[in-house]
Design an enzyme around this catalytic site. Structure first.
Site, PDB file in Angstrom:
ATOM      1  N   ASP A 209       6.321 -26.683  12.974  1.00 48.22           N
ATOM      2  CA  ASP A 209       5.226 -27.703  13.186  1.00 48.22           C
ATOM      3  C   ASP A 209       4.606 -27.766  14.628  1.00 48.22           C
ATOM      4  O   ASP A 209       5.288 -28.302  15.490  1.00 48.22           O
ATOM      5  CB  ASP A 209       5.684 -29.298  12.667  1.00 48.22           C
ATOM      6  CG  ASP A 209       4.528 -30.275  12.510  1.00 48.22           C
ATOM      7  OD1 ASP A 209       3.592 -29.841  11.865  1.00 48.22           O
ATOM      8  OD2 ASP A 209       4.901 -31.112  13.363  1.00 48.22           O
TER       9      ASP A 209
ATOM     10  N   GLU B 272       1.545 -24.198   9.462  1.00 50.27           N
ATOM     11  CA  GLU B 272       0.312 -24.707   8.709  1.00 50.27           C
ATOM     12  C   GLU B 272      -0.989 -23.969   8.882  1.00 50.27           C
ATOM     13  O   GLU B 272      -1.338 -23.753   9.957  1.00 50.27           O
ATOM     14  CB  GLU B 272      -0.051 -26.185   9.376  1.00 50.27           C
ATOM     15  CG  GLU B 272       1.129 -27.187   9.104  1.00 50.27           C
ATOM     16  CD  GLU B 272       0.916 -28.543   9.581  1.00 50.27           C
ATOM     17  OE1 GLU B 272       1.203 -29.644   8.895  1.00 50.27           O
ATOM     18  OE2 GLU B 272       0.626 -28.733  10.877  1.00 50.27           O
TER      19      GLU B 272
ATOM     20  N   CYS C 127       7.981 -36.257   1.944  1.00 54.18           N
ATOM     21  CA  CYS C 127       9.622 -36.497   2.193  1.00 54.18           C
ATOM     22  C   CYS C 127      10.343 -34.996   2.011  1.00 54.18           C
ATOM     23  O   CYS C 127      10.059 -34.426   0.898  1.00 54.18           O
ATOM     24  CB  CYS C 127      10.210 -37.600   1.441  1.00 54.18           C
ATOM     25  SG  CYS C 127      12.114 -37.575   1.721  1.00 54.18           S
TER      26      CYS C 127
ATOM     27  N   CYS D  63      13.278 -35.843  -1.193  1.00 56.82           N
ATOM     28  CA  CYS D  63      12.879 -35.800  -2.423  1.00 56.82           C
ATOM     29  C   CYS D  63      11.702 -35.412  -2.751  1.00 56.82           C
ATOM     30  O   CYS D  63      11.398 -35.286  -3.897  1.00 56.82           O
ATOM     31  CB  CYS D  63      12.907 -37.491  -2.637  1.00 56.82           C
ATOM     32  SG  CYS D  63      11.669 -38.413  -1.955  1.00 56.82           S
TER      33      CYS D  63
ATOM     34  N   CYS E 108      11.580 -42.444   4.433  1.00 53.50           N
ATOM     35  CA  CYS E 108      10.903 -42.370   3.261  1.00 53.50           C
ATOM     36  C   CYS E 108      11.131 -43.646   2.492  1.00 53.50           C
ATOM     37  O   CYS E 108      12.241 -44.310   2.256  1.00 53.50           O
ATOM     38  CB  CYS E 108      11.691 -41.344   2.410  1.00 53.50           C
ATOM     39  SG  CYS E 108      11.173 -41.090   0.769  1.00 53.50           S
TER      40      CYS E 108
ATOM     41  N   CYS F  94      13.617 -42.849  -1.124  1.00 57.32           N
ATOM     42  CA  CYS F  94      14.753 -42.448  -1.169  1.00 57.32           C
ATOM     43  C   CYS F  94      15.748 -42.818  -0.121  1.00 57.32           C
ATOM     44  O   CYS F  94      16.945 -42.699   0.192  1.00 57.32           O
ATOM     45  CB  CYS F  94      15.200 -40.951  -1.409  1.00 57.32           C
ATOM     46  SG  CYS F  94      14.368 -39.877   0.143  1.00 57.32           S
TER      47      CYS F  94
ATOM     48  N   ASP G  33       8.032 -35.021  12.995  1.00 56.51           N
ATOM     49  CA  ASP G  33       7.704 -33.512  13.081  1.00 56.51           C
ATOM     50  C   ASP G  33       8.696 -32.641  12.559  1.00 56.51           C
ATOM     51  O   ASP G  33       8.453 -31.740  11.993  1.00 56.51           O
ATOM     52  CB  ASP G  33       7.586 -33.381  14.700  1.00 56.51           C
ATOM     53  CG  ASP G  33       6.365 -34.180  15.089  1.00 56.51           C
ATOM     54  OD1 ASP G  33       5.501 -34.352  14.345  1.00 56.51           O
ATOM     55  OD2 ASP G  33       6.359 -34.497  16.510  1.00 56.51           O
TER      56      ASP G  33
END
Length: 421
Positions: A183, A278, A345, A348, A365, A368, A375
């Site tokens: 990232d 990305e 997340c 999950c 999250c 969960c 990051d």
């Protein structure tokens, strides 16, 4: 492969190279305007083969063109051909060829047959340039192949020479190492999914260098205002020295940024089987927020600062380097869609903006209870999407796949707009 070395011409040779650089720039601009004019007026496509014949005739009449080596002029026209081809290639990001301003970096391109290199000792070598003779350069690394082309250029640190080398090296076999997701950001320059700490780019300028740069920028503004009021816009020698000092600091900053980028991309490509990143649209991310007169933009200065921070981390250059280095080290670059990577997340797979409130560094999250650095969580999500990529691009780690569209049909020159020449 490219090889770049520091060139050390004498004072007389430097003066000649400066004149050649301005001549090559002027030749580029004249050739570009000629092509645009012929297309707009006659719908005629002009290429370098025909312009090289016209260049030969012009050298007989114009002394300023005759001073430039014929090989350099012909190579400039061939590069203009490639710029047009890149523009018409739908898979290439190049824009329409643009004019080169006087402040553009000076460069003199030459074909490989026009130069000759001989080694002096372990650290020094010489290159023979047409109409100039032998020029020394620092042999910081071996050439490692046959010279296909050469370019002499100047930046804030002086003169350099770059060689295009045919090494005969073939793409390496898959290295079989585990993959990773990366990232790229601003607060964290790069966060690798397999690591527990981000990789931060060191400051490209020290505190004193930043102060000096700010002082020089203010000094330049004052000198330019004086030149417009009293010298008719003509630059004085003091103003030129100020611009040179700014250029040295900017070049030093760019070199440090490039050093970190090369080390980062080499390490990622060499030590991982695949690298997921990305698929960013940097141009869209860094658009200006000025707006129009009727609808002015909001928070323009804040957006300008954000744009500088994004470009300072060079996401486009990192992707370009990973593309060619992955083939050299047996890895694979896998770009994945960037949407919702910061809100998904990694545990999950639930997407919820409430999990990432504001611009904090914590991802919590709400479904969960998973907590992680924001990051790092995004890098794990990127890795998961990259693992699912195989001729397809995935929307997320648990969603359905979307087929990669076929490459767009190549545009023909018959449909070329008149304004693009």
């Amino acid at each position: 492969m490219g090889r770049r070395y520091r060139l050390y011409p004498t004072q007389e040779q430097g003066t000649v190279l400066t004149g050649w650089g301005h001549t090559a720039r002027a030749l580029w601009n004249v050739a570009l305007e000629q092509r645009k004019y012929l297309w707009e007026q006659r719908r005629y496509t002009l290429r370098s083969a025909e312009q090289c014949k016209q260049l030969t005739a012009a050298r007989a009449d114009l002394e300023w063109i005759r001073e430039l080596p014929a090989q350099a002029g012909q190579q400039t026209l061939r590069i203009l051909d490639r710029a047009y081809d890149n523009f018409w290639n739908p898979n290439h990001p190049a824009d329409f060829p643009a004019r080169k301003k006087r402040g553009h970096r000076l460069s003199v391109p030459l074909p490989g047959q026009a130069v000759e290199v001989r080694k002096l000792n372990r650290r020094w070598a010489e290159v023979r340039l047409p109409k100039l003779g032998w020029v020394r350069f620092r042999l910081s690394r071996a050439l490692g192949g046959t010279i296909r082309n050469a370019t002499v250029s100047q930046d804030g640190n002086g003169w350099h020479i770059s060689f295009g080398i045919h090494t005969g090296r073939k793409p390496a076999a898959p290295n079989g190492k585990p993959g990773c997701g990366v990232d790229f950001g601003i607060a964290s320059s790069a966060y690798v999914s397999t690591e527990d700490k981000p990789r931060q780019m060191p400051p490209t300028l020290t505190k004193n260098e930043r102060k000096r740069l700010e002082y020089l920028e203010h000094k330049k503004a004052r000198q330019q205002t004086y030149a417009k009021k009293h010298n008719g816009g003509k630059y004085s020698n003091r103003l030129r020295r100020t611009i040179t000092a700014i250029g040295k600091l900017r070049t030093r900053q760019a070199n440090r940024r490039s050093d970190f980028t090369h080390k980062l991309t080499t390490d990622l490509a060499k030590n991982h089987g695949f690298v997921g990143i990305e698929d960013l649209r940097v141009k869209n991310m860094t658009k200006s927020a000025n707006g129009t007169v009727e609808e002015p933009g909001r928070q323009v200065r804040q957006k300008a600062g954000l744009n500088r921070s994004i470009l300072d981390n060079t996401p486009g250059e990192r992707r370009r380097q990973l593309e060619y280095k992955s083939g050299l080290y047996g890895s694979e670059l896998r770009p994945v869609p960037a949407f919702h990577t910061s809100q998904t997340c990694a545990a999950c797979g639930k997407v919820d903006p409430e999990s990432r409130k504001g611009c904090g560094r914590l991802f919590a999250c709400v479904h969960c209870g998973h907590e992680d650095d924001a990051d790092h969580n995004a890098s794990v999500e990127i890795e998961a999407r990259a693992r699912r990529t195989g001729g397809t691009v995935t929307n997320s780690t648990r969603s359905t796949t979307v087929r990669v569209p076929a490459p767009g049909r190549r545009r023909t020159r018959e449909t070329q707009p008149a304004t693009y020449g």
